[in-house]
Design a protein around this motif. Structure first.
Motif, PDB file in Angstrom:
ATOM      1  N   GLY A 100      15.121 -16.761 -38.469  1.00 54.11           N
ATOM      2  CA  GLY A 100      16.142 -16.089 -37.670  1.00 54.11           C
ATOM      3  C   GLY A 100      15.901 -16.326 -36.193  1.00 54.11           C
ATOM      4  N   ARG A 101      16.353 -15.379 -35.382  1.00 54.67           N
ATOM      5  CA  ARG A 101      16.260 -15.580 -33.932  1.00 54.67           C
ATOM      6  C   ARG A 101      16.182 -14.231 -33.214  1.00 54.67           C
ATOM      7  N   VAL A 102      15.900 -14.344 -31.926  1.00 57.43           N
ATOM      8  CA  VAL A 102      15.821 -13.161 -31.066  1.00 57.43           C
ATOM      9  C   VAL A 102      17.093 -13.099 -30.228  1.00 57.43           C
ATOM     10  N   ALA A 103      17.658 -11.903 -30.115  1.00 63.10           N
ATOM     11  CA  ALA A 103      18.875 -11.736 -29.311  1.00 63.10           C
ATOM     12  C   ALA A 103      18.722 -10.516 -28.405  1.00 63.10           C
ATOM     13  N   GLU A 104      19.657 -10.384 -27.476  1.00 68.23           N
ATOM     14  CA  GLU A 104      19.714  -9.155 -26.663  1.00 68.23           C
ATOM     15  C   GLU A 104      19.979  -7.986 -27.601  1.00 68.23           C
ATOM     16  N   GLY A 105      19.556  -6.799 -27.215  1.00 69.44           N
ATOM     17  CA  GLY A 105      19.822  -5.616 -28.029  1.00 69.44           C
ATOM     18  C   GLY A 105      18.523  -4.956 -28.436  1.00 69.44           C
ATOM     19  N   LEU A 106      18.559  -4.195 -29.526  1.00 68.25           N
ATOM     20  CA  LEU A 106      17.377  -3.454 -29.962  1.00 68.25           C
ATOM     21  C   LEU A 106      17.405  -3.299 -31.479  1.00 68.25           C
ATOM     22  N   GLY A 107      16.272  -3.549 -32.117  1.00 63.93           N
ATOM     23  CA  GLY A 107      16.169  -3.318 -33.556  1.00 63.93           C
ATOM     24  C   GLY A 107      16.216  -4.605 -34.355  1.00 63.93           C
ATOM     25  N   VAL A 108      16.343  -4.450 -35.668  1.00 63.09           N
ATOM     26  CA  VAL A 108      16.338  -5.592 -36.581  1.00 63.09           C
ATOM     27  C   VAL A 108      17.662  -5.637 -37.322  1.00 63.09           C
ATOM     28  N   GLN A 109      18.244  -6.839 -37.393  1.00 61.06           N
ATOM     29  CA  GLN A 109      19.490  -7.023 -38.121  1.00 61.06           C
ATOM     30  C   GLN A 109      19.285  -8.047 -39.220  1.00 61.06           C
ATOM     31  N   LEU A 110      19.722  -7.699 -40.418  1.00 62.86           N
ATOM     32  CA  LEU A 110      19.617  -8.611 -41.549  1.00 62.86           C
ATOM     33  C   LEU A 110      21.003  -9.163 -41.851  1.00 62.86           C
ATOM     34  N   LEU A 111      21.116 -10.500 -41.924  1.00 66.72           N
ATOM     35  CA  LEU A 111      22.411 -11.133 -42.192  1.00 66.72           C
ATOM     36  C   LEU A 111      22.427 -11.751 -43.585  1.00 66.72           C
ATOM     37  N   ASP A 112      23.521 -11.580 -44.325  1.00 74.77           N
ATOM     38  CA  ASP A 112      23.646 -12.234 -45.629  1.00 74.77           C
ATOM     39  C   ASP A 112      24.086 -13.685 -45.429  1.00 74.77           C
ATOM     40  N   ALA A 113      24.238 -14.411 -46.536  1.00 74.68           N
ATOM     41  CA  ALA A 113      24.518 -15.848 -46.461  1.00 74.68           C
ATOM     42  C   ALA A 113      25.820 -16.145 -45.725  1.00 74.68           C
ATOM     43  N   ALA A 114      26.751 -15.186 -45.765  1.00 73.41           N
ATOM     44  CA  ALA A 114      28.038 -15.397 -45.095  1.00 73.41           C
ATOM     45  C   ALA A 114      27.993 -14.965 -43.627  1.00 73.41           C
ATOM     46  N   GLY A 115      26.835 -14.479 -43.188  1.00 75.55           N
ATOM     47  CA  GLY A 115      26.698 -14.052 -41.797  1.00 75.55           C
ATOM     48  C   GLY A 115      27.063 -12.593 -41.575  1.00 75.55           C
ATOM     49  N   GLY A 116      27.338 -11.871 -42.668  1.00 76.55           N
ATOM     50  CA  GLY A 116      27.658 -10.441 -42.555  1.00 76.55           C
ATOM     51  C   GLY A 116      26.384  -9.617 -42.412  1.00 76.55           C
ATOM     52  N   VAL A 117      26.503  -8.486 -41.737  1.00 77.59           N
ATOM     53  CA  VAL A 117      25.346  -7.609 -41.538  1.00 77.59           C
ATOM     54  C   VAL A 117      25.075  -6.818 -42.823  1.00 77.59           C
ATOM     55  N   VAL A 118      23.838  -6.926 -43.330  1.00 77.53           N
ATOM     56  CA  VAL A 118      23.441  -6.181 -44.530  1.00 77.53           C
ATOM     57  C   VAL A 118      23.016  -4.787 -44.103  1.00 77.53           C
ATOM     58  N   ASN A 119      23.540  -3.788 -44.796  1.00 77.89           N
ATOM     59  CA  ASN A 119      23.137  -2.414 -44.499  1.00 77.89           C
ATOM     60  C   ASN A 119      21.803  -2.140 -45.191  1.00 77.89           C
ATOM     61  N   THR A 120      20.730  -2.245 -44.441  1.00 77.07           N
ATOM     62  CA  THR A 120      19.402  -2.123 -45.045  1.00 77.07           C
ATOM     63  C   THR A 120      19.167  -0.711 -45.574  1.00 77.07           C
ATOM     64  N   ALA A 121      19.827   0.280 -45.030  1.00 80.54           N
ATOM     65  CA  ALA A 121      19.673   1.654 -45.525  1.00 80.54           C
ATOM     66  C   ALA A 121      20.285   1.750 -46.920  1.00 80.54           C
ATOM     67  N   ARG A 122      21.467   1.157 -47.102  1.00 77.45           N
ATOM     68  CA  ARG A 122      22.182   1.308 -48.372  1.00 77.45           C
ATOM     69  C   ARG A 122      21.509   0.582 -49.525  1.00 77.45           C
ATOM     70  N   VAL A 123      20.894  -0.571 -49.233  1.00 79.28           N
ATOM     71  CA  VAL A 123      20.260  -1.292 -50.327  1.00 79.28           C
ATOM     72  C   VAL A 123      18.833  -0.806 -50.580  1.00 79.28           C
ATOM     73  N   GLY A 124      18.480   0.309 -49.978  1.00 77.68           N
ATOM     74  CA  GLY A 124      17.252   0.990 -50.372  1.00 77.68           C
ATOM     75  C   GLY A 124      15.988   0.474 -49.732  1.00 77.68           C
ATOM     76  N   PHE A 125      16.101  -0.097 -48.528  1.00 79.35           N
ATOM     77  CA  PHE A 125      14.888  -0.497 -47.837  1.00 79.35           C
ATOM     78  C   PHE A 125      14.339   0.728 -47.114  1.00 79.35           C
ATOM     79  N   ASN A 126      13.853   1.670 -47.937  1.00 77.45           N
ATOM     80  CA  ASN A 126      13.513   2.988 -47.389  1.00 77.45           C
ATOM     81  C   ASN A 126      12.413   2.933 -46.350  1.00 77.45           C
ATOM     82  N   HIS A 127      11.412   2.142 -46.665  1.00 81.34           N
ATOM     83  CA  HIS A 127      10.257   2.069 -45.786  1.00 81.34           C
ATOM     84  C   HIS A 127      10.690   1.734 -44.361  1.00 81.34           C
ATOM     85  N   PHE A 128      11.646   0.815 -44.292  1.00 84.56           N
ATOM     86  CA  PHE A 128      12.131   0.339 -43.008  1.00 84.56           C
ATOM     87  C   PHE A 128      12.809   1.454 -42.223  1.00 84.56           C
ATOM     88  N   ASN A 129      13.479   2.360 -42.962  1.00 85.49           N
ATOM     89  CA  ASN A 129      14.266   3.391 -42.288  1.00 85.49           C
ATOM     90  C   ASN A 129      13.499   4.684 -42.062  1.00 85.49           C
TER      91      ASN A 129
END
Ligand code: ADP
Ligand code: MG
Length: 319
Positions: A289-318
């Motif tokens: 991936g890459r570094v961008a302006e802003g804050l935090g971590v963003q996960l992108l799916d194959a189509a470039g859409g933002v994955v909601n890490t909270a919804r798919v149960g990445f609890n530790h992360f949240n």
């Protein structure tokens, strides 16, 4: 066996306890003495492993010795430091000669691979636990800190992620480990290889780095926070091993890589201009991936859409 006899037989006599390198004086006096060359700084880190919390009480002593040292030494890799030595504060319920010999043998083998020396410690009686403190050195101004990531940098990791998390059901005896794939994952859990050479190769190149101990998302969040940037991870580029995919399937493999811990591989940010040389020299650099302006971590799916890490149960992360 008395305390002093125990220390002498199992630790002071171990191959890794010989002085040498930057260790001027090892086990036996009130303090060890270390030489830090002019122009370098001491890098220090400590980790405690407690039976029943960080490892099963009944686990193999040799593997435990290896893992205890690897987990701590990996922090030196994450800083780009050169190993000097380590101390061992060991609490044991009883002096079991077979256990002590195997534990020391495991320490010794990992120490040899990491060029580490046992320089001292403490031995006490109580519930099984161990604290390993590692010492390394790094030229002034060259440590790989978490705080230097810049928008435009690439986000990279040092190898396939998630194997250690994939090994957990086997470690805990919840699943039978009777095939080569499970054995490969178990090796990654019990004998992680700190990426010391890679860390040193990244000095002066990577803008931020750490070793992944809590899972990719959580550890990337540390870099993002320390550097005040956003880290963008492309899900499809996260490297997964064939063993992990064979053991748990693609969906769970990704989950292990993103939120499982214990991989002890490096994650780092790199100005793109440094990538060709590192790859040409054969370093295991995988761009995810890459570094961008802003804050935090963003996960992108194959189509470039933002994955909601909270919804798919990445609890530790949240948390
Ligand atoms: P002190 O009374 O000064 O604390 P100890 O009796 O605890 O000394 O230890 C004697 C020596 O053995 C010291 O050099 C100490 O660093 C070393 N030592 C004690 N336990 C360990 C261990 N588990 N591994 C390596 N060195 C140890
Ligand atoms: Mg003591």
């Amino acid at each position: 066996m008395g305390e002093f006899e125990l220390i002498r037989q199992y630790f002071a006599a171990a191959a890794c306890a010989r002085a040498g390198g930057d260790v001027v004086l090892g086990i036996g006096d009130d303090c060890a003495l270390l030489d830090v060359p002019a122009g370098e700084q001491l890098a220090v880190s400590t980790d405690t492993l407690v039976a029943g919390v960080h490892f099963p009480e009944s686990c193999d002593a040799y593997l435990l010795g290896q893992r205890a040292l690897a987990v701590s030494t990996s922090d030196l890799a994450g800083m780009g430091a050169t190993p000097i030595g380590f101390t061992l504060a060991l609490t044991i319920p009883s002096a079991n000669p077979v256990w002590l010999a195997e534990f020391a043998r495991g320490l010794d083998s990992m120490a040899a691979g990491c060029n580490m020396r046992l320089i001292g410690g403490d031995t006490t009686r109580g519930p099984l636990s161990m604290t390993v403190t590692v010492f390394g050195r790094v030229p002034v101004g060259m440590p790989l800190r978490r705080s230097g990531a810049q928008p435009g940098d690439l986000l990279c990791v040092g190898g396939a992620l998630g194997d250690a998390a994939g090994a957990l059901p086997f470690v805990l005896g919840e699943r039978e480990s009777d095939n080569a794939e499970a054995a490969a994952l178990l090796r990654r859990y019990w004998s992680p290889q700190p990426q010391l050479a890679l860390g040193q190769a990244l000095r002066g190149k990577a803008t931020a780095a750490l070793d992944i101990s809590d899972g990719l998302l959580a550890d990337c969040a540390h870099i993002a926070a320390a550097s005040s940037v956003s880290l963008i991870i492309e899900q499809a580029r996260v490297p997964l091993s064939a063993s992990l995919l064979a053991c748990v399937g693609p969906e769970q493999a990704l989950q292990c890589a993103l939120s499982g811990g214990d991989d002890y591989l490096l994650a780092f940010t790199l100005p793109p201009a440094h990538l060709p040389d590192l790859l040409a020299d054969g370093w295991p650099v995988q761009v995810i991936g890459r570094v961008a302006e802003g804050l935090g971590v963003q996960l992108l799916d194959a189509a470039g859409g933002v994955v909601n890490t909270a919804r798919v149960g990445f609890n530790h992360f949240n948390d």
